[in-house]
Write a protein that holds these residues in place. Structure first.
Motif, PDB file in Angstrom:
ATOM      1  N   SER A   1       0.830  -1.208   0.000  1.00 27.97           N
ATOM      2  CA  SER A   1       0.000   0.000   0.000  1.00 27.97           C
ATOM      3  C   SER A   1       0.861   1.254   0.000  1.00 27.97           C
ATOM      4  O   SER A   1       0.526   2.260  -0.645  1.00 27.97           O
ATOM      5  CB  SER A   1      -0.927   0.003   1.219  1.00 27.97           C
ATOM      6  N   ALA A   2       1.990   1.191   0.712  1.00 29.31           N
ATOM      7  CA  ALA A   2       2.890   2.346   0.743  1.00 29.31           C
ATOM      8  C   ALA A   2       3.487   2.613  -0.633  1.00 29.31           C
ATOM      9  O   ALA A   2       3.593   3.761  -1.071  1.00 29.31           O
ATOM     10  CB  ALA A   2       3.999   2.111   1.772  1.00 29.31           C
ATOM     11  N   VAL A   3       3.875   1.549  -1.319  1.00 30.16           N
ATOM     12  CA  VAL A   3       4.436   1.717  -2.664  1.00 30.16           C
ATOM     13  C   VAL A   3       3.374   2.239  -3.629  1.00 30.16           C
ATOM     14  O   VAL A   3       3.637   3.139  -4.435  1.00 30.16           O
ATOM     15  CB  VAL A   3       5.024   0.398  -3.174  1.00 30.16           C
ATOM     16  N   LEU A   4       2.153   1.705  -3.542  1.00 32.74           N
ATOM     17  CA  LEU A   4       1.064   2.179  -4.393  1.00 32.74           C
ATOM     18  C   LEU A   4       0.788   3.657  -4.132  1.00 32.74           C
ATOM     19  O   LEU A   4       0.589   4.442  -5.078  1.00 32.74           O
ATOM     20  CB  LEU A   4      -0.189   1.343  -4.138  1.00 32.74           C
ATOM     21  N   ALA A   5       0.811   4.050  -2.869  1.00 37.22           N
ATOM     22  CA  ALA A   5       0.572   5.457  -2.531  1.00 37.22           C
ATOM     23  C   ALA A   5       1.707   6.342  -3.036  1.00 37.22           C
ATOM     24  O   ALA A   5       1.471   7.420  -3.611  1.00 37.22           O
ATOM     25  CB  ALA A   5       0.420   5.608  -1.019  1.00 37.22           C
ATOM     26  N   ALA A   6       2.938   5.901  -2.840  1.00 43.64           N
ATOM     27  CA  ALA A   6       4.081   6.699  -3.278  1.00 43.64           C
ATOM     28  C   ALA A   6       4.078   6.897  -4.789  1.00 43.64           C
ATOM     29  O   ALA A   6       4.290   8.009  -5.290  1.00 43.64           O
ATOM     30  CB  ALA A   6       5.383   6.026  -2.831  1.00 43.64           C
ATOM     31  N   ARG A   7       3.819   5.795  -5.525  1.00 42.80           N
ATOM     32  CA  ARG A   7       3.792   5.919  -6.982  1.00 42.80           C
ATOM     33  C   ARG A   7       2.620   6.786  -7.448  1.00 42.80           C
ATOM     34  O   ARG A   7       2.725   7.492  -8.451  1.00 42.80           O
ATOM     35  CB  ARG A   7       3.712   4.543  -7.636  1.00 42.80           C
ATOM     36  N   SER A   8       1.511   6.730  -6.730  1.00 43.35           N
ATOM     37  CA  SER A   8       0.360   7.576  -7.079  1.00 43.35           C
ATOM     38  C   SER A   8       0.696   9.048  -6.880  1.00 43.35           C
ATOM     39  O   SER A   8       0.363   9.898  -7.722  1.00 43.35           O
ATOM     40  CB  SER A   8      -0.856   7.196  -6.222  1.00 43.35           C
ATOM     41  N   LEU A   9       1.339   9.370  -5.763  1.00 46.76           N
ATOM     42  CA  LEU A   9       1.723  10.756  -5.502  1.00 46.76           C
ATOM     43  C   LEU A   9       2.753  11.248  -6.512  1.00 46.76           C
ATOM     44  O   LEU A   9       2.636  12.351  -7.052  1.00 46.76           O
ATOM     45  CB  LEU A   9       2.273  10.884  -4.080  1.00 46.76           C
TER      46      LEU A   9
END
Length: 380
Positions: A92-100
């Protein structure tokens, strides 16, 4: 970043060993069970991953608290976390980081990414539907209210949505929003899942204040989704590796008719088949991370096709390897006390996560008809 595909640099080997050592200390079977049964929080160890090991922001630029590495390095971490079923919100952290990062909103990145990298913020991304697929159409709507927006609607099956301090929501447009998990009007409900080591929550938004990230209607969630799917495949390689190693060790030790069961052809061939599946899954997962890091380069590959291929192959391999391990282990593997069922449940649940079987349709479209058509079937 790895310059040669499938070859780990000395720095990557050192990273793998550091994460493996941490997992051995922090996430033995009793600790994993304690978190999954609600008897212990995973947040202390989550902060260790950020503050001490520095692995939460591997693929985040240094100016925002990250290491400036790539998805290949993040995949190394994902495999080790998967090998012990670490109940932490890494994907989830990676998905959030890539989204940002994909939003192009430098102010939001500067505000949010440092906390993600050091572990003081826990992110979840509301994007999938109740069946685990990427939602064909967002089920949340944002309405402007002065300098902010108000969100209404619902999001189902949000991975790590119950423990998150921050939420990213892909709403109609598609438009990306950020909000605090304790924002007024937001209701979170933990939902029962097959895999107790990866909690999910249903979210309901009723006039919830949210911050616009990027421009209205400008969100492009697919690159971030493909990155997360690629790391999910790497995680499943870790799941498969542990169950394969457990099977081989047991086959060498378990005696029957005066000889180890691993000497019998049926068991020997099953273990050999498991190894072939494991190595194939490892290759496609590594290729997905490599392709993502080289997106747009002439020496790269289509990251969307590589991500879907990795999900299909790694998910199928994980289900077959964990199922095969239960057969090798015999009666002990179907008891609650043995960890085999935890790995099998992770494999089955992960196979349905973030696209699930729709990746087969998408893979066929990408391979036969090209990127434009392939991306339209992503959530069908």
């Amino acid at each position: 970043m790895a310059e040669r595909e499938f070859v780990l640099t000395p720095e990557m080997v050192a990273l793998r060993e550091a994460v493996r050592d941490h997992c051995a200390r922090a996430w033995d079977e009793p600790a994993v069970r304690a978190v999954s049964e609600g008897q212990k929080s995973a947040l202390d160890e989550w902060r260790v991953l950020g503050e001490q090991l520095g692995v939460l922001g591997l693929a985040v630029p240094e100016r925002w608290g990250g290491a400036g590495a790539g998805l290949v390095e993040a995949a190394v971490v994902a495999e080790e976390l998967g090998a012990v079923l670490a109940p932490v919100p890494y994907l989830s952290a990676v998905l959030a980081a890539r989204s940002l990062l994909g939003s192009g909103d430098e102010a939001a990145c500067a505000d949010l990414l440092p906390g993600l990298c050091d572990g003081s913020r826990v992110f979840a991304v509301a994007r999938a539907d109740a069946a685990g697929r990427w939602a064909a159409a967002p089920t949340v709507r944002g309405v402007r209210d002065g300098g902010w927006f108000r969100l209404d609607g619902a999001a189902a099956g949000v991975v790590d949505g119950d423990a998150a301090t921050d939420l990213l929501v892909v709403a109609e447009g598609p438009t990306l929003f950020h909000l605090a998990a304790e924002a007024p009007g937001l209701t979170r409900k933990l939902v029962p899942t097959l895999d107790l080591t990866r909690p999910q929550a249903d979210l309901r938004f009723e006039n919830v204040p949210a911050r616009l990230v990027g421009g209205e209607g400008a969100a492009e969630p697919e690159p971030a989704e493909d990155a997360a799917v690629g790391l999910l495949a790497a995680e499943l390689v870790g799941v498969s590796r542990t169950m394969f190693d457990m099977s081989v060790a047991y086959a060498k030790e378990r005696m029957q008719f005066g000889r180890p069961i691993g000497s019998f052809q049926a068991v020997k061939h099953r273990c050999a088949d498991m190894l072939v599946e494991l190595e194939l899954a490892r290759s496609v997962a590594a290729h997905a991370a490599w392709a993502h890091d080289r997106a747009g380069r002439p020496d790269g590959d289509d990251p969307a096709l590589a991500a879907s291929l990795a999900q299909v192959v790694a998910a199928d391999a994980a289900k077959r390897i964990t199922g095969g391990a239960i057969q090798v282990l015999g009666g002990i593997a179907i008891t609650w006390e043995h960890p085999a069922h935890l790995y099998y449940k992770r494999a089955v649940a992960a196979a349905a996560l973030w696209g699930g079987r729709t990746h087969r349709t998408r893979l066929a479209a990408l391979a036969v008809e090209g990127p434009a058509e392939g991306r339209t079937v992503h959530a069908r």
